[in-house]
Design a protein around this motif. Structure first.
Motif, short mmCIF file in Angstrom:
data_model
loop_
_atom_site.label_atom_id
_atom_site.label_comp_id
_atom_site.label_asym_id
_atom_site.label_seq_id
_atom_site.Cartn_x
_atom_site.Cartn_y
_atom_site.Cartn_z
N GLU A 1 7.26 0.05 1.39
CA GLU A 1 5.98 -0.58 1.37
C GLU A 1 4.60 0.14 1.81
OE1 GLU A 1 6.69 -3.76 5.48
OE2 GLU A 1 7.95 -1.87 5.78
N ALA A 2 4.71 1.20 0.46
CA ALA A 2 3.42 1.80 -0.11
C ALA A 2 2.27 1.08 -0.87
CB ALA A 2 4.23 3.16 -0.51
N LEU A 3 2.76 0.19 -1.19
CA LEU A 3 1.72 -0.63 -1.62
C LEU A 3 0.87 -0.96 -0.21
CD1 LEU A 3 3.49 -2.87 -4.40
CD2 LEU A 3 2.33 -0.78 -4.56
N VAL A 4 1.24 -1.71 0.52
CA VAL A 4 0.18 -1.77 1.49
C VAL A 4 -0.50 -1.27 2.66
CG1 VAL A 4 1.04 -3.93 1.43
CG2 VAL A 4 1.82 -2.77 2.86
N MET A 5 -0.15 0.47 2.09
CA MET A 5 -0.82 1.89 3.09
C MET A 5 -1.59 2.46 2.48
SD MET A 5 2.94 3.19 4.63
CE MET A 5 1.99 3.82 5.59
N SER A 6 -2.14 2.50 3.15
CA SER A 6 -3.95 3.77 2.53
C SER A 6 -4.09 4.43 3.50
CB SER A 6 -4.82 2.30 2.61
OG SER A 6 -5.89 2.76 1.88
N VAL A 7 -4.97 5.80 3.03
CA VAL A 7 -4.98 7.05 4.06
C VAL A 7 -6.29 7.15 2.74
CG1 VAL A 7 -2.65 7.89 3.83
CG2 VAL A 7 -3.77 8.18 1.61
#
Length: 588
Positions: A347-353
């Motif tokens: 689910e990296a596509l919906v994660m943001s840092v």
């Protein structure tokens, strides 16, 4: 609003209005849920003023904290001198759904429509696909503008909403709740979390005009005046076209350009001095041999967090007879019961840092504030992650944002009370700097050097010695103290905190600093160790041909991925919602 702690089938029998055939309405919102991890209590009932919420807000602690922090900046002509009467909009005794409802209603009272308010508060993952949302798209510009001012209310959520103008539903950025909608030829429109909400006799296939399923971050709305069902792209374009967001982003938003890591023979005086006095500084700031050989060096070598045995049987720091760094007393909380954790890989596509630096201002304002001097006080600087290195820190200092650097060092020779006094002075210095216009506060524990030492880049002059008899306030203590003091003074959203510390070398350390208010962290001593390690014969053999810069990039990659893993345990997708949330247990 008709509600009660009873079975849904008993509601019409309880309220006689619902049995009267003369009682007709144009629209209705029906919400049914059962309590999972709390006992049913009236104070936890949803108010249903503008929304009905199915799900959990995993970021509620961060949302609650930041709402209180920015309350002092809330101002709008619709409230005037009575603004204090509606503050704070979020209260500890309310449920997550109740606080969300209150905050949405507050945004509506600032001349916003409800789809617009939900786009601000529950944005889709707009950064995931540039081909789907090109840079010149009005919806993309809307999200970029408000994303710098308002942290997302994130978590598995299906939000049914109605304000008398629009009625519809919105889904969270992960799409972790089901939602289907359809429209019949007789004008009936239905949005529900289950299929088959109407019997076959009432809605045979030939009566369907359109139907669909809400995807992650999508909205569907019905215009109650025209009766038109407006789908996701159309309603969002309508909301985004209300203001010139593309023009505002050009003036008020800026991204930090890419900067290379320091290489071998860099000539940076302070960094070189850290490398020369590495062992002394590491001893001073609490490093152990295990930290260096089992955590720091493997991350620089592989770009991944080191893997240990399953479980953690490490004794509590409070029970140890040896000294520990402050981070060891904090443990990360994680999602439980109905709060699903995320998969940071799939689910990296919906994660943001990504993080924004600078003065946030008043989120209730309908337009940004223009200042006479356009080189300061009007921009927010975005960075890709909270991990920054020495060159990026220098670029931030010269970005045009007014920056004040404060030392967290103190003289231990004057007695144990010096720490408390220095901490108090540090908080006062930070608040005074913000009152005088500072937009970035840099807290640094780097020992003081000669005034001209930074100018000796590449020279053969002897570097000055560190000032003696100085100790550093633990970075986590300094960050948390300044963060909360600025909140108490009503100044927190007027400046960002950057921590330039040598006491940070693992993902847990980064998570603690970010969780207690830091927007960016420069781990100068960890980077100095990597450069010196890579230059040694042992490091050169283990690096497998990787350069000094690549080893430092590996360290950053492992930290960023580690932060995503930590966020995912709480079901949080966006670092801005994790920052300042303080989702930790402190033992000791």
């Amino acid at each position: 609003v008709y509600k009660g702690m009873l079975k849904s089938s008993a509601l019409p029998a309880y309220y006689r209005d619902l049995q009267d055939p003369r009682y007709e309405v144009q629209y209705a919102l029906w919400h049914r849920r059962f309590s999972t991890n709390t006992m049913p209590r009236w104070p936890l009932a949803q108010p249903f003023r503008v929304i009905g919420h199915n799900g959990e807000i995993n970021t509620i602690q961060g949302n609650y904290n930041w709402t209180h922090a920015r309350s002092s900046a809330f101002e709008h002509p619709n409230f005037g001198y009575r603004m204090e009467e509606v503050l704070p909009p979020c209260r500890a005794e309310n449920s997550d759904s109740g606080n969300l409802d209150c905050y949405v209603e507050l945004m509506l009272r600032c001349n916003r429509e409800i789809p617009e308010a939900l786009m601000m508060m529950v944005p889709e993952a707009y950064q995931r696909d540039e081909s789907e949302n090109p840079a010149n798209d009005s919806v993309q510009n809307f999200y970029e503008y408000w994303g710098a001012l308002q942290e997302p209310w994130d978590g598995p959520a299906l939000l049914a909403f109605c304000d008398g103008e629009y009625m519809g539903a919105a889904l969270d950025r992960n799409g972790l709740r089901p939602a289907r909608y359809f429209q019949l030829k007789d004008g009936t429109a239905v949005v529900s979390s289950e299929a088959g909400i109407l019997p076959h006799e009432r809605a045979p296939p030939e009566l369907f005009r359109s139907k669909g399923r809400l995807g992650p971050g999508k909205i569907v709305a019905i215009d109650l005046h025209s009766g038109q069902l407006i789908e996701n792209h159309d309603i969002k374009k309508k909301m985004a076209a209300k203001k010139p967001y593309a023009e505002w982003n050009k003036v008020f938003r800026e991204s930090l350009p890419y900067k290379d890591f320091l290489g071998s023979g860099h000539g940076h005086a302070a960094a070189q001095k850290c490398e020369d006095d590495l062992i002394k500084l590491q001893f001073d700031l609490g490093y152990t041999l295990e930290d260096v050989e089992m955590v720091l060096e493997p991350m620089a070598q592989t770009g991944k967090e080191p893997t240990f045995c399953m479980g953690n049987d490490k004794p509590l720091a409070i029970l140890s007879e040896r000294g520990h760094v402050l981070y060891d007393y904090f443990t990360q909380r994680f999602a439980q019961v109905t709060n699903p954790a995320l998969d940071p890989y799939r689910e990296a596509l919906v994660m943001s840092v990504g993080v924004h630096l600078g003065r946030q201002g008043n989120v209730m304002a309908e337009r940004p504030t223009y200042f006479q001097n356009l080189s300061t006080n009007n921009r927010l600087l975005s960075i890709d992650s909270p991990f920054i290195h020495e060159n990026e820190l220098q670029a931030i200092k010269t970005s045009g944002l007014l920056t004040v650097e404060l030392s967290t060092r103190y003289l231990h020779s004057e007695g144990p009370s010096t720490l408390e006094k220095r901490l108090s002075d540090l908080c006062y210095e930070a608040s005074n700097a913000v009152r005088n216009g500072a937009e970035l506060i840099i807290l640094t524990d780097m020992p003081q050097m000669g005034q001209d030492s930074e100018q000796n880049h590449g020279s053969q002059q002897e570097l000055p010695n560190w000032e003696k008899d100085q100790l550093a306030i633990p970075a986590l203590l300094a960050t948390g103290a300044v963060h909360h003091y600025l909140i108490q003074q009503g100044l927190r959203t007027q400046a960002s905190l950057i921590v330039n510390t040598g006491q940070c070398w693992s993902t847990h350390h980064f998570a603690c600093l970010v969780g207690y208010g830091a927007s960016a962290v420069c781990p100068y001593l960890a980077l100095a160790h990597i450069r010196k390690w890579r230059s040694s014969k042992q490091g050169e053999a283990k690096a497998d041909g990787q350069t000094v810069e690549q080893c430092q990039e590996n360290f950053r990659s492992s930290i960023v991925m580690g932060l995503k893993k930590i966020m995912s345990k709480m079901g949080i997708s966006v670092l801005e919602s994790y920052r300042g949330a303080q989702i930790f247990q402190c033992i000791g």
